[in-house]
Design an enzyme around this catalytic site. Structure first.
Site, PDB file in Angstrom:
ATOM      1  N   GLY A   1      21.497  44.647  20.650  1.00 22.96           N
ATOM      2  CA  GLY A   1      20.634  45.605  21.483  1.00 22.96           C
ATOM      3  C   GLY A   1      21.180  46.871  20.728  1.00 22.96           C
TER       4      GLY A   1
ATOM      5  CB  CYS B   1      24.303  42.475  16.778  1.00 26.56           C
ATOM      6  SG  CYS B   1      24.284  44.129  16.207  1.00 26.56           S
ATOM      7  CE1 TYR B   2      25.631  47.131  23.812  1.00 30.65           C
ATOM      8  CE2 TYR B   2      25.032  45.070  24.969  1.00 30.65           C
ATOM      9  CZ  TYR B   2      25.452  46.270  24.959  1.00 30.65           C
ATOM     10  OH  TYR B   2      25.631  46.982  26.154  1.00 30.65           O
TER      11      TYR B   2
ATOM     12  CG  HIS C   1      20.673  40.804  13.350  1.00 31.34           C
ATOM     13  ND1 HIS C   1      20.340  40.775  14.661  1.00 31.34           N
ATOM     14  CD2 HIS C   1      21.306  41.955  13.207  1.00 31.34           C
ATOM     15  CE1 HIS C   1      20.829  42.065  15.353  1.00 31.34           C
ATOM     16  NE2 HIS C   1      21.309  42.918  14.578  1.00 31.34           N
TER      17      HIS C   1
ATOM     18  CD  GLU D   1      18.426  37.668  15.204  1.00 28.13           C
ATOM     19  OE1 GLU D   1      19.720  37.200  14.793  1.00 28.13           O
ATOM     20  OE2 GLU D   1      18.603  38.868  15.495  1.00 28.13           O
TER      21      GLU D   1
ATOM     22  CG  ASP E   1      -4.595  30.912  23.318  1.00 31.59           C
ATOM     23  OD1 ASP E   1      -3.845  30.319  22.236  1.00 31.59           O
ATOM     24  OD2 ASP E   1      -4.316  32.121  23.392  1.00 31.59           O
TER      25      ASP E   1
ATOM     26  CE  LYS F   1      -3.497  32.349  19.163  1.00 28.80           C
ATOM     27  NZ  LYS F   1      -4.329  32.861  20.347  1.00 28.80           N
TER      28      LYS F   1
END
Ligand code: XMP
Length: 511
Positions: free
Chosen positions: A56, A83-84, A170, A172, A228, A367
């Site tokens: 964050g 991180c945060y 990070h 990710e 969808d 998606k």
């Protein structure tokens, strides 16, 4: 038996919070994103196998920084701080967090202890992505440091016994090459998951849920031709068969061959009971002479609802309405109060007084996951990989009033554009590619004669999520083929232009 218990990601306002959930899902473990201030009891009620505290923008030492409820550590559930999230964990458990001076931003060399739970099987030295000013300067009791970078001697920490882990970098983002493996170590080794949350598993699970929800009642689904609503409809059909009726409203502003494809796929191939409503005239009459974009959207949206309502009233005893709501809609709704740029029209948006209960089998899926489910259900490639198409259709790609002549020109030009984009293998690389017809004319010359015709504008963009977009750098020879073919083959067009605006400040659609 695969576990449907999620790894919950608490969002502390990171740019990348959604990515964490996506990376975990890529390793076939269900992961859900929730706001950081969700009460601990509510988190526990979701029965998670693990919790991730996201990064964050704030500093834990700042007044007003998002607060982590330390009760989270009393649940006995594994926690990974990022991180945060690492700093908040350290602070909550009695460690210390300080400004490390210069901070670290971008690619950073990382050394890890390969016997740490997150780093098993990972090379001892590689690179990671850092974005921090603060860092943990004193470990909480019971923790050991498990990685370091030049600027952060405690770049990761763990308390094996309590199953608490944290990284300052990070994992990710793609700039941490071993990052997804680290998330997998957390999901598999620490949280005990086995990577069985697959498309087939989602299908089985949703079928069971739909059956439990719907029982022997009848269900209605609006089809748009998009992926969808198509996947949602097929899932429901698998679950309850002919208790489902699909309604496909053809408003006359679809692309070439689109209506036929929906009818062929659903009606003929999958044998889903399908009502094909030919409402082209009704829409066109109402749109006659209307040039204001918002007015067009409003007319189409409202008329759509009326037509859908009329049709569904004809069906006996319908109790449920299928909606192709995606996980990204679920995450976004509620949290944002953004200024209204355009009024969106979505298939299935119905007035409250219809009194139908919603059935939303895609609510947990992004998606790309919906596409995987579509493939697993045997849906045709062309439908699975279809680029997004707005509810109001070609009406918002004709700049000016919508007439049959303009629709026919635009439809033809768009078909040529799609054909060339597909032939050049660009279709899947683009978020969207389409033709726009502004209601202006310009002078040209063809076969020694003067022409006075419409231009066609090519719009092709790349994007992750349509919130921002960049114009696609299509090769010149492809653009040339598109231009030549449109001008030669489409009557009423004498010029082709290319839109080279990004979003923002442009939007993807022209209206
Ligand atoms: P803009 O033009 O706002 O579009 O950059 C962002 C994305 O949304 C699509 N779009 C719509 N989709 N109903 C929809 O279902 C609508 O009314 C609508 N308007 C725009 C657009 O195609 C792009 O992908």
């Amino acid at each position: 038996m695969p576990s449907d218990r999620p790894i919950i990601v608490l969002d502390f306002g990171a740019q990348y919070a959604q990515l964490i959930a996506r990376r975990i899902r890529e390793r076939r473990v269900l992961s859900e994103l929730v706001p950081h201030d969700m009460p601990v009891a509510e988190i526990a009620a979701r029965n998670p196998v693990g919790i991730v505290l996201s990064g964050g923008p704030a500093s834990v030492n700042e007044p007003g920084a998002p607060v982590l409820d330390p009760a989270i550590f009393e649940l006995g559930i594994p926690v990974l701080g990022i991180c945060y999230g690492m700093q908040a964990m350290a602070q909550a458990l009695g460690g210390e967090v300080g400004g490390s001076g210069a901070g670290e931003f971008g690619k950073t060399e990382l050394e890890v202890q390969t016997d740490a739970a997150l780093f098993r099987g990972i090379p001892p030295a590689h690179s990671c992505w850092m974005s921090h000013n603060d860092s943990v300067t004193r470990l909480p009791d019971g923790f050991r440091a498990t990685a370091s970078t030049p600027g952060a001697p405690i770049a990761a920490m763990e308390n094996l016994e309590r199953r608490l882990h944290a990284v300052q970098f990070h994992p990710e983002v793609i700039h941490t090459p071993a990052g997804t493996d680290m998330l997998e170590r957390f999901a598999y080794d620490v949280c005990g998951q086995d990577g069985t949350w697959t498309a087939q598993h989602v299908i089985d699970e949703q079928i069971a849920r739909i059956r439990a929800q719907v029982g022997d009642q009848n269900v209605l689904c609006g089809l748009s031709g998009g992926v969808d609503s198509a996947v949602a409809a097929l899932l429901v059909h698998r679950a309850v068969g002919d208790q489902l009726t699909c309604v496909f409203v053809d408003h006359g502003m679809l692309r070439e061959g689109e209506a036929e494809q929906v009818v062929e796929t659903f009606g003929s191939h999958y044998k889903v009971p399908l009502v094909h409503v030919q409402a082209q005239r009704r829409f066109l009459d109402l749109l006659a002479g209307v040039t204001d974009p918002e007015q067009k959207r409003k007319i189409i949206g409202e008329t759509f609802i009326r037509v859908f309502e009329d049709e569904s009233k004809r069906l006996e005893g319908v109790k449920f309405l299928v909606q192709g709501t995606l996980y990204s809609d679920v995450i976004e709704s509620g949290s944002k109060t953004a200024a209204k740029i355009k009024s969106h029209h979505n298939v299935g948006g119905l007035p409250d007084d219809m009194d139908l209960e919603l059935c939303e089998p895609l609510r947990l899926l992004f998606k790309d996951e919906v596409r995987q489910v579509g493939i697993e259900l045997g849906m045709p490639e062309r439908m699975v990989w279809r680029q997004p198409f707005p509810g109001p259709g070609l009406a918002i790609r004709i700049i000016g009033d919508v007439t049959e002549e303009r629709l026919s020109i635009l439809r033809h030009a768009d078909a040529v554009l799609q054909e060339e984009i597909r032939a050049a293998d660009w279709y899947r690389q683009l978020w969207q590619s389409f033709a726009v017809l502004p209601a202006i004319k310009s002078v040209g010359v063809m076969g020694d004669a003067r022409t006075y015709d419409y231009p066609i504008i090519i719009r092709a963009v790349t994007s992750e999520d349509a919130m921002t977009a960049d114009w696609a750098r299509l090769p010149y020879d492809l653009l040339e083929r598109i231009s030549t073919r449109i001008i030669n083959e489409v009557d009423g067009v004498n010029r082709v232009a290319l839109d080279i605006s990004s979003k923002p400040p442009g939007t993807i659609e022209w209206e």
